[in-house]
Design a protein around this motif. Sequence first.
Motif, PDB file in Angstrom:
ATOM      1  N   LEU A  67      52.529 -23.048   9.642  1.00 52.77           N
ATOM      2  CA  LEU A  67      53.505 -22.447  10.444  1.00 52.77           C
ATOM      3  C   LEU A  67      52.798 -21.292  11.400  1.00 52.77           C
ATOM      4  O   LEU A  67      52.164 -21.004  12.252  1.00 52.77           O
ATOM      5  N   LYS A  68      51.707 -20.718   9.939  1.00 48.43           N
ATOM      6  CA  LYS A  68      51.538 -19.109  10.536  1.00 48.43           C
ATOM      7  C   LYS A  68      49.957 -19.331  12.023  1.00 48.43           C
ATOM      8  O   LYS A  68      49.038 -19.439  12.838  1.00 48.43           O
ATOM      9  N   SER A  69      48.779 -20.642  11.460  1.00 48.63           N
ATOM     10  CA  SER A  69      47.765 -20.934  11.809  1.00 48.63           C
ATOM     11  C   SER A  69      48.089 -21.328  13.484  1.00 48.63           C
ATOM     12  O   SER A  69      47.973 -21.632  14.504  1.00 48.63           O
ATOM     13  N   LEU A  70      49.403 -22.471  12.931  1.00 52.04           N
ATOM     14  CA  LEU A  70      49.936 -22.915  14.515  1.00 52.04           C
ATOM     15  C   LEU A  70      50.496 -22.296  15.716  1.00 52.04           C
ATOM     16  O   LEU A  70      50.117 -22.201  16.578  1.00 52.04           O
ATOM     17  N   LEU A  71      50.906 -21.266  15.462  1.00 55.92           N
ATOM     18  CA  LEU A  71      51.629 -19.425  16.493  1.00 55.92           C
ATOM     19  C   LEU A  71      50.157 -19.108  16.900  1.00 55.92           C
ATOM     20  O   LEU A  71      49.831 -19.032  18.089  1.00 55.92           O
ATOM     21  N   LEU A  72      48.636 -19.218  16.021  1.00 59.96           N
ATOM     22  CA  LEU A  72      47.526 -18.246  16.563  1.00 59.96           C
ATOM     23  C   LEU A  72      47.045 -19.315  17.489  1.00 59.96           C
ATOM     24  O   LEU A  72      46.594 -19.184  18.122  1.00 59.96           O
ATOM     25  N   ALA A  73      47.310 -20.879  17.153  1.00 56.95           N
ATOM     26  CA  ALA A  73      46.618 -21.823  17.867  1.00 56.95           C
ATOM     27  C   ALA A  73      46.524 -21.292  18.969  1.00 56.95           C
ATOM     28  O   ALA A  73      46.635 -21.755  20.044  1.00 56.95           O
ATOM     29  N   GLN A 110      48.860 -19.095  20.510  1.00 56.45           N
ATOM     30  CA  GLN A 110      48.145 -18.012  20.895  1.00 56.45           C
ATOM     31  C   GLN A 110      47.127 -17.903  21.762  1.00 56.45           C
ATOM     32  O   GLN A 110      46.781 -17.195  23.129  1.00 56.45           O
ATOM     33  N   GLN A 111      45.696 -18.352  21.564  1.00 58.73           N
ATOM     34  CA  GLN A 111      44.320 -18.281  21.810  1.00 58.73           C
ATOM     35  C   GLN A 111      44.510 -19.766  23.290  1.00 58.73           C
ATOM     36  O   GLN A 111      43.978 -18.758  23.585  1.00 58.73           O
ATOM     37  N   TYR A 112      45.532 -20.294  22.535  1.00 55.95           N
ATOM     38  CA  TYR A 112      44.788 -21.135  23.413  1.00 55.95           C
ATOM     39  C   TYR A 112      45.960 -20.751  25.076  1.00 55.95           C
ATOM     40  O   TYR A 112      45.120 -21.355  26.140  1.00 55.95           O
ATOM     41  N   THR A 130      38.859 -26.049  26.443  1.00 63.78           N
ATOM     42  CA  THR A 130      38.682 -27.614  26.082  1.00 63.78           C
ATOM     43  C   THR A 130      38.650 -27.373  23.787  1.00 63.78           C
ATOM     44  O   THR A 130      39.118 -27.963  23.612  1.00 63.78           O
ATOM     45  N   ASP A 131      37.716 -25.859  23.874  1.00 63.26           N
ATOM     46  CA  ASP A 131      38.023 -26.031  22.447  1.00 63.26           C
ATOM     47  C   ASP A 131      39.370 -25.364  21.897  1.00 63.26           C
ATOM     48  O   ASP A 131      39.560 -25.419  20.826  1.00 63.26           O
ATOM     49  N   SER A 132      39.835 -24.316  22.762  1.00 64.44           N
ATOM     50  CA  SER A 132      41.684 -23.801  22.317  1.00 64.44           C
ATOM     51  C   SER A 132      42.292 -25.032  22.191  1.00 64.44           C
ATOM     52  O   SER A 132      42.972 -24.725  21.440  1.00 64.44           O
ATOM     53  N   ALA A 133      42.430 -26.129  22.607  1.00 67.50           N
ATOM     54  CA  ALA A 133      43.119 -27.245  23.379  1.00 67.50           C
ATOM     55  C   ALA A 133      43.173 -28.515  21.718  1.00 67.50           C
ATOM     56  O   ALA A 133      43.880 -28.584  21.358  1.00 67.50           O
ATOM     57  N   ALA A 134      41.660 -28.731  21.861  1.00 65.20           N
ATOM     58  CA  ALA A 134      40.624 -28.739  20.421  1.00 65.20           C
ATOM     59  C   ALA A 134      41.793 -28.319  19.060  1.00 65.20           C
ATOM     60  O   ALA A 134      42.636 -29.176  18.289  1.00 65.20           O
ATOM     61  N   GLU A 135      41.734 -27.299  19.244  1.00 64.44           N
ATOM     62  CA  GLU A 135      42.274 -26.627  17.949  1.00 64.44           C
ATOM     63  C   GLU A 135      43.434 -26.254  17.903  1.00 64.44           C
ATOM     64  O   GLU A 135      44.626 -26.611  16.830  1.00 64.44           O
ATOM     65  N   LEU A 136      44.243 -26.924  18.995  1.00 62.82           N
ATOM     66  CA  LEU A 136      46.227 -26.368  18.906  1.00 62.82           C
ATOM     67  C   LEU A 136      46.051 -28.083  18.575  1.00 62.82           C
ATOM     68  O   LEU A 136      47.061 -28.477  17.760  1.00 62.82           O
ATOM     69  N   VAL A 137      45.206 -28.533  19.263  1.00 66.11           N
ATOM     70  CA  VAL A 137      46.168 -30.270  18.930  1.00 66.11           C
ATOM     71  C   VAL A 137      45.635 -30.845  17.118  1.00 66.11           C
ATOM     72  O   VAL A 137      47.054 -31.458  16.817  1.00 66.11           O
ATOM     73  N   GLU A 138      44.872 -29.966  16.526  1.00 72.86           N
ATOM     74  CA  GLU A 138      44.665 -30.008  15.525  1.00 72.86           C
ATOM     75  C   GLU A 138      45.491 -29.444  14.642  1.00 72.86           C
ATOM     76  O   GLU A 138      45.847 -30.290  13.563  1.00 72.86           O
ATOM     77  N   GLY A 193      57.286 -22.410  21.185  1.00 73.22           N
ATOM     78  CA  GLY A 193      56.732 -21.825  21.625  1.00 73.22           C
ATOM     79  C   GLY A 193      55.790 -23.542  22.204  1.00 73.22           C
ATOM     80  O   GLY A 193      55.078 -23.699  23.288  1.00 73.22           O
ATOM     81  N   LEU A 194      56.239 -24.409  21.416  1.00 73.21           N
ATOM     82  CA  LEU A 194      55.813 -25.565  21.405  1.00 73.21           C
ATOM     83  C   LEU A 194      56.561 -26.696  22.699  1.00 73.21           C
ATOM     84  O   LEU A 194      55.836 -27.417  24.185  1.00 73.21           O
ATOM     85  N   VAL A 195      57.834 -25.950  22.700  1.00 72.04           N
ATOM     86  CA  VAL A 195      58.761 -26.719  23.571  1.00 72.04           C
ATOM     87  C   VAL A 195      58.091 -26.257  25.008  1.00 72.04           C
ATOM     88  O   VAL A 195      58.117 -27.131  26.014  1.00 72.04           O
ATOM     89  N   GLU A 196      57.991 -24.867  25.613  1.00 75.56           N
ATOM     90  CA  GLU A 196      57.815 -23.997  26.156  1.00 75.56           C
ATOM     91  C   GLU A 196      56.083 -24.525  27.165  1.00 75.56           C
ATOM     92  O   GLU A 196      55.927 -24.564  27.818  1.00 75.56           O
TER      93      GLU A 196
END
Length: 161
Positions: free
Chosen positions: A9-15, A17-19, A25-33, A60-63
């Motif tokens: 979940l922390k990795s998701l939050l970080l992804a 924030q980076q997005y 495209t890199d930050s989008a791909a990381e977030l999808v991952e 964050g996901l809903v937003e």
Amino acid sequence: MRMDATTCLKSLLLAMQQYEVDRNTDSAAELVEQVAEVSSLKWEHLLSSGQPLPSDCVRGLVELTGNATTCPSVVAAILSLLAQLAFDDDRRKILDCNFDLTGNLASLVHRHGAAPADPLVLQSLQLLQKLTYNTRVSSSSSYIYKLVDFLVANIMRRNLR
């Protein structure tokens, strides 16, 4: 090796924030991952536990689904995860009441309404059906009128063919 729930979940939050900082495209791909990784978690008690980390992630996901500038592949991944989370009455209620998922989905449908066959529209409508089936939806909500307009217009369009 699978990460534990907190690390995931922390990795998701970080992804997320980076997005938000750099929508490329890199930050989008990381977030999808990261969304895919989170979808493998057992959410039975995470969402209803009252812990801030799962709530922050879902918020964050809903937003992101409600943001018109979010990449369609990111929205599709998020909608898949949210559909997975909405598998029982308690979680559907949490998603709708605590995170205004219904309003964000209706907004997404309205935004993409010109292309009703768009996979995001179909995915959103399926999730809306799952969230609202056999529940009372307030007609005072602003998105209801837009959603009804979209549905009626598409029903009329199909009847005219």
